[in-house]
Design a protein around this motif. Structure first.
Motif, mmCIF file in Angstrom:
data_model
loop_
_atom_site.group_PDB
_atom_site.id
_atom_site.type_symbol
_atom_site.label_atom_id
_atom_site.label_comp_id
_atom_site.label_asym_id
_atom_site.label_seq_id
_atom_site.Cartn_x
_atom_site.Cartn_y
_atom_site.Cartn_z
ATOM 1 N N SER A 1 57.088 49.344 39.299
ATOM 2 C CA SER A 1 58.136 50.001 38.521
ATOM 3 C C SER A 1 58.733 49.078 37.467
ATOM 4 C CB SER A 1 59.238 50.507 39.454
ATOM 5 O OG SER A 1 58.740 51.466 40.369
ATOM 6 N N ALA A 2 58.705 47.764 37.779
ATOM 7 C CA ALA A 2 59.261 46.775 36.842
ATOM 8 C C ALA A 2 58.269 46.401 35.745
ATOM 9 C CB ALA A 2 59.689 45.531 37.603
ATOM 10 N N GLY A 3 57.064 46.980 35.803
ATOM 11 C CA GLY A 3 56.102 46.727 34.743
ATOM 12 C C GLY A 3 54.965 45.792 35.090
ATOM 13 N N VAL A 4 54.871 45.382 36.353
ATOM 14 C CA VAL A 4 53.776 44.514 36.774
ATOM 15 C C VAL A 4 52.522 45.354 36.969
ATOM 16 C CG1 VAL A 4 52.953 42.902 38.533
ATOM 17 C CG2 VAL A 4 55.379 42.924 37.902
ATOM 18 N N GLU A 5 51.445 44.947 36.334
ATOM 19 C CA GLU A 5 50.155 45.616 36.506
ATOM 20 C C GLU A 5 49.589 45.252 37.876
ATOM 21 O OE1 GLU A 5 45.619 45.261 34.709
ATOM 22 O OE2 GLU A 5 47.313 44.490 33.538
ATOM 23 N N LEU A 6 49.146 46.231 38.630
ATOM 24 C CA LEU A 6 48.624 45.965 39.969
ATOM 25 C C LEU A 6 47.119 46.169 40.019
ATOM 26 C CD1 LEU A 6 51.245 47.750 42.288
ATOM 27 C CD2 LEU A 6 51.270 45.392 41.431
ATOM 28 N N VAL A 7 46.455 45.227 40.710
ATOM 29 C CA VAL A 7 45.055 45.388 41.092
ATOM 30 C C VAL A 7 45.040 45.415 42.609
ATOM 31 C CG1 VAL A 7 42.753 44.367 41.089
ATOM 32 C CG2 VAL A 7 44.182 44.242 39.033
ATOM 33 N N VAL A 8 44.509 46.479 43.181
ATOM 34 C CA VAL A 8 44.568 46.663 44.627
ATOM 35 C C VAL A 8 43.235 46.270 45.249
ATOM 36 C CG1 VAL A 8 44.998 48.294 46.496
ATOM 37 C CG2 VAL A 8 46.231 48.521 44.316
ATOM 38 N N GLY A 9 43.304 45.399 46.244
ATOM 39 C CA GLY A 9 42.089 44.996 46.935
ATOM 40 C C GLY A 9 42.313 43.762 47.774
ATOM 41 N N ASP A 10 41.230 43.286 48.349
ATOM 42 C CA ASP A 10 41.271 42.157 49.283
ATOM 43 C C ASP A 10 40.950 40.867 48.541
ATOM 44 O OD1 ASP A 10 40.775 40.273 51.357
ATOM 45 O OD2 ASP A 10 40.259 41.901 52.730
ATOM 46 N N ILE A 11 41.745 39.836 48.768
ATOM 47 C CA ILE A 11 41.530 38.535 48.139
ATOM 48 C C ILE A 11 40.168 37.954 48.494
ATOM 49 C CG2 ILE A 11 42.548 37.181 50.021
ATOM 50 C CD1 ILE A 11 43.156 36.432 46.331
ATOM 51 N N ALA A 12 39.601 38.384 49.624
ATOM 52 C CA ALA A 12 38.299 37.864 50.043
ATOM 53 C C ALA A 12 37.147 38.501 49.278
ATOM 54 C CB ALA A 12 38.100 38.080 51.543
ATOM 55 N N ASP A 13 37.398 39.614 48.580
ATOM 56 C CA ASP A 13 36.354 40.325 47.867
ATOM 57 C C ASP A 13 36.220 39.767 46.448
ATOM 58 O OD1 ASP A 13 34.502 42.757 47.634
ATOM 59 O OD2 ASP A 13 35.874 43.051 45.937
ATOM 60 N N ALA A 14 35.080 39.145 46.162
ATOM 61 C CA ALA A 14 34.899 38.477 44.872
ATOM 62 C C ALA A 14 35.004 39.458 43.707
ATOM 63 C CB ALA A 14 33.558 37.762 44.841
ATOM 64 N N GLY A 15 34.497 40.665 43.868
ATOM 65 C CA GLY A 15 34.572 41.632 42.793
ATOM 66 C C GLY A 15 35.996 42.002 42.441
ATOM 67 N N THR A 16 36.823 42.179 43.457
ATOM 68 C CA THR A 16 38.234 42.493 43.227
ATOM 69 C C THR A 16 38.938 41.339 42.529
ATOM 70 O OG1 THR A 16 38.318 43.932 45.178
ATOM 71 C CG2 THR A 16 40.413 43.085 44.355
ATOM 72 N N VAL A 17 38.649 40.122 42.974
ATOM 73 C CA VAL A 17 39.289 38.952 42.369
ATOM 74 C C VAL A 17 38.860 38.808 40.908
ATOM 75 C CG1 VAL A 17 39.538 36.449 42.473
ATOM 76 C CG2 VAL A 17 39.518 37.786 44.584
ATOM 77 N N ARG A 18 37.582 39.034 40.622
ATOM 78 C CA ARG A 18 37.109 38.975 39.227
ATOM 79 C C ARG A 18 37.865 39.975 38.356
ATOM 80 N NH1 ARG A 18 31.815 38.104 41.580
ATOM 81 N NH2 ARG A 18 31.006 36.061 40.905
ATOM 82 N N LYS A 19 38.025 41.176 38.867
ATOM 83 C CA LYS A 19 38.756 42.211 38.128
ATOM 84 C C LYS A 19 40.191 41.768 37.859
ATOM 85 C CE LYS A 19 40.232 47.053 38.490
ATOM 86 N NZ LYS A 19 40.216 48.275 39.341
ATOM 87 N N ALA A 20 40.818 41.178 38.876
ATOM 88 C CA ALA A 20 42.210 40.753 38.728
ATOM 89 C C ALA A 20 42.349 39.606 37.729
ATOM 90 C CB ALA A 20 42.765 40.343 40.084
ATOM 91 N N LEU A 21 41.357 38.723 37.686
ATOM 92 C CA LEU A 21 41.428 37.536 36.832
ATOM 93 C C LEU A 21 41.037 37.807 35.392
ATOM 94 C CD1 LEU A 21 39.859 34.915 39.266
ATOM 95 C CD2 LEU A 21 42.159 34.767 38.293
#
Length: 283
Positions: free
Chosen positions: A41-61
């Motif tokens: 709500s404060a404007g932070v973009e969220l990426v939802v997933g597990d830190i252990a999942d390399a694909g999710t981390v790549r998307k977030a980074l």
């Protein structure tokens, strides 16, 4: 863009809050979107997933210039932090800030500090610009005892006669925000404490002074703590926490640092001020 991890935890949440106050563009990697609703709500973009999942981390980074790494203590923490470091370098991140601890030293004897030190060493060898933020004990940990203090005017922890330099996570978050938005912090390890070395008996005295009623600290036998937490923490985590608390009891901390004042230009929050700020929980 700054990528944050751990925003639903103590230090990650405090860091996110301090960065929002600075108007910094933020993205957060979260496992449970519902817990980060206020940040969204404060404007932070969220990426939802597990830190252990390399694909999710790549998307977030993707597109992030800086990253803040703070993960819950656990059996797979080191592996996840190493992978995050590799992926941050792959993504072109310019500055990686890791939440570590003052107990993380080359000759650390217990699993959690040993893991932090190993992750620090891995990050230092990665070629990334880095900063380590290393607190000792969080004042916010005392909030878990708020109900007992409110109802019985006592609290019990397995710390024995141990000493800490406990700091307010709001101060730690302010330091992290400064490191992530300021200049000249690359290659630095910042040990953050509160203003005093204190025993838990003295913690009880501070509560007594603020509340105007005697509050008592009752050291909890480690066996009792282990029994109470057996169904709460996974076996590795419970063993590691017990060893860390035993180290606090037997060794403790013998000094504070002036790092917070040097970085922020003000004194760190005192335990008395922390209690006053949360008085409704304790009274």
């Amino acid at each position: 863009m700054i990528l944050l991890t751990g925003v639903t935890g103590k230090t990650g949440g405090a860091t996110a809050s301090a960065l929002l106050d600075k108007g910094a563009p933020l993205r957060a990697l979260v496992r449970d979107e519902a817990k980060a609703g206020d940040l969204k709500s404060a404007g932070v973009e969220l990426v939802v997933g597990d830190i252990a999942d390399a694909g999710t981390v790549r998307k977030a980074l993707a597109g992030a210039e800086k990253a803040f790494l703070t993960l819950p203590n656990g059996e797979h923490q080191l592996a996840n932090e190493k992978q995050f470091t590799d992926l941050a370098k792959e993504a072109g991140v310019k500055h990686l800030v890791k939440m570590s601890s003052m107990e993380a030293v080359p000759d650390a004897q217990t699993p959690i500090p040993r893991g932090h030190w190993a992750a620090e060493e891995y990050i230092r060898a990665s070629g990334l610009e880095w900063t380590m933020v290393k607190p000792n004990f969080f004042m916010q940990n005392l909030l878990a005892s708020a109900g007992m203090i409110k109802e019985q005017r006592k609290f019990s922890l397995p710390m024995g006669d141990g000493t800490t330099g406990m700091a307010d996570t709001r101060d730690i978050g302010a330091v992290c925000a400064e490191v992530l938005t300021g200049d000249g912090h690359g290659g630095q390890s910042y040990e953050i404490t509160g203003p005093e070395v204190i025993t838990f008996y003295e913690v009880a005295e501070r509560f007594s002074e603020v509340l105007g009623e005697k509050v008592e600290y009752l050291p909890m036998p480690m066996e009792t703590f282990r029994e109470r937490m057996t169904n709460v923490l996974a076996p590795w985590h419970l063993d590691a926490v017990c060893e860390l608390f035993r180290e606090i009891d037997e060794i403790g901390l013998d000094h504070t640092t002036d790092t917070f004042k040097q970085l922020m230009g003000r004194e760190p929050t005192s335990l008395r001020q922390f209690i006053e700020d949360h008085i409704a929980l304790f009274r």
